[in-house]
Design a protein around this motif. Sequence first.
Motif, PDB file in Angstrom:
ATOM      1  N   PRO A 211       0.801  -1.236   0.000  1.00 15.75           N
ATOM      2  CA  PRO A 211       0.000   0.000   0.000  1.00 15.75           C
ATOM      3  C   PRO A 211       0.826   1.275   0.000  1.00 15.75           C
ATOM      4  N   ASP A 214       1.597   2.625  -3.450  1.00 20.44           N
ATOM      5  CA  ASP A 214       0.398   3.158  -4.121  1.00 20.44           C
ATOM      6  C   ASP A 214       0.411   2.960  -5.636  1.00 20.44           C
ATOM      7  N   MET A 217      -2.919   3.773  -7.445  1.00 19.16           N
ATOM      8  CA  MET A 217      -3.100   5.143  -7.917  1.00 19.16           C
ATOM      9  C   MET A 217      -2.348   5.360  -9.230  1.00 19.16           C
ATOM     10  N   ARG A 283       3.095   6.835  -1.285  1.00 17.89           N
ATOM     11  CA  ARG A 283       2.561   7.700  -0.229  1.00 17.89           C
ATOM     12  C   ARG A 283       3.622   7.936   0.843  1.00 17.89           C
ATOM     13  N   THR A 322       0.947  13.510  -3.227  1.00 18.03           N
ATOM     14  CA  THR A 322       0.650  12.086  -3.028  1.00 18.03           C
ATOM     15  C   THR A 322      -0.854  11.859  -3.166  1.00 18.03           C
ATOM     16  N   GLY A 323      -1.215  10.675  -3.661  1.00 21.45           N
ATOM     17  CA  GLY A 323      -2.617  10.294  -3.742  1.00 21.45           C
ATOM     18  C   GLY A 323      -3.458  11.079  -4.726  1.00 21.45           C
TER      19      GLY A 323
END
Length: 377
Positions: A211, A214, A217, A283, A322-323
């Motif tokens: 995770p 990421d 994403m 992230r 980020t994200g």
Amino acid sequence: MGSVDETAAPAPLRILVITTGLKLGGAEQQIAALARAFLALGNEVAILSLTQGREIDLPAEVQVTELAMRKTPLSMLSALRQARDLVRLWRPDVIHAHMVHANLFARVLARTGHMPPVICSAHSAREGGRLRALAYRITDRWCAMTTHVSDAGRLAMVASGAVPEGRVIVMPNGIDTSRFQPDPPSRERTRRDLGLGPDDRLVLNVGRLVPEKDQAMLIEAFGEVSRDLPKARLMIAGDGPLRDELAHQVTRRGLNHVVLLAGARKDIPDLLRAADVFVLSSRIEGMPLAVGEALASGLPVVATAAAGVSELAGDTATLTPTGNPQALASALRNAIASLPGTESERDRRRQRIVGRFDVNGVARQWLAQYRSLRKQR
């Protein structure tokens, strides 16, 4: 009475490295790179791994001990006894631990008897939750020094209460710039092996499928890029617990023809030379080796602004929040549209790493720290 030759080379050191494991990961790769550099500079290295299994390449001269430690009191006590026996037999000048479990283990080991100086290195901006921060704080006095690979990570450790501000310093990751450098023949050969045509644009991501990295994403962002740039291709080199989930995402979005989950690879230098753009979607980071390796290879880099990225890349990379898949997609489109770029741009990226983060220079910084702590002890 003879005078002391102050120009003589310092005596070689015996360095015991304690690591949580030796799987494929940034911290583990850093341990291997530093071991090679320490050996080349005339020192001896032994590695103690808390867990079993080795996926990284280590020099034959490095003595490796795997403890196969489990999370039970008896197993931990047995591991401490084995580690203490190794210290008594091998007699290191310094013990250098990497990653949270090894750091805490090394600190407890230091309490079992007379030990050389213990250094603990953190590699992530998020070492864990409140319990780990408390464990770090309680055991802080049992080590001689705590380090982090980036200032952002150092500040995060201080803010979490894991370590007093005056007890943690920054020691950056080192990049083996002799392995990661432009090589046109290698680029052509690898692109041919990958089935890439002259008009294809390869975007490369390297990292564990977890995770924190990421890649979900990234796949979402690349779906947008692919609609506008049908010759763009994405390769994600790495493995991990999210592989099946990411594979389903690629299929669900109809991207199987342009996105390749390549699994764990041992030819990363060749893949970087074959790529046109490197992308990081993380992230959470500490100081991502993959970004430094890409820059040393001359590649344009698009990266999320995770901890340590800006310290490593300066103004030689394009950073996005980020994200944010839309921002990442936009930056990737711009980077691909700017290809092939100029030789001076490639040289500037490489020199950023060669001048500040070459592993041989970083290894010499570590050796100076080791000798200083040994002298104090």
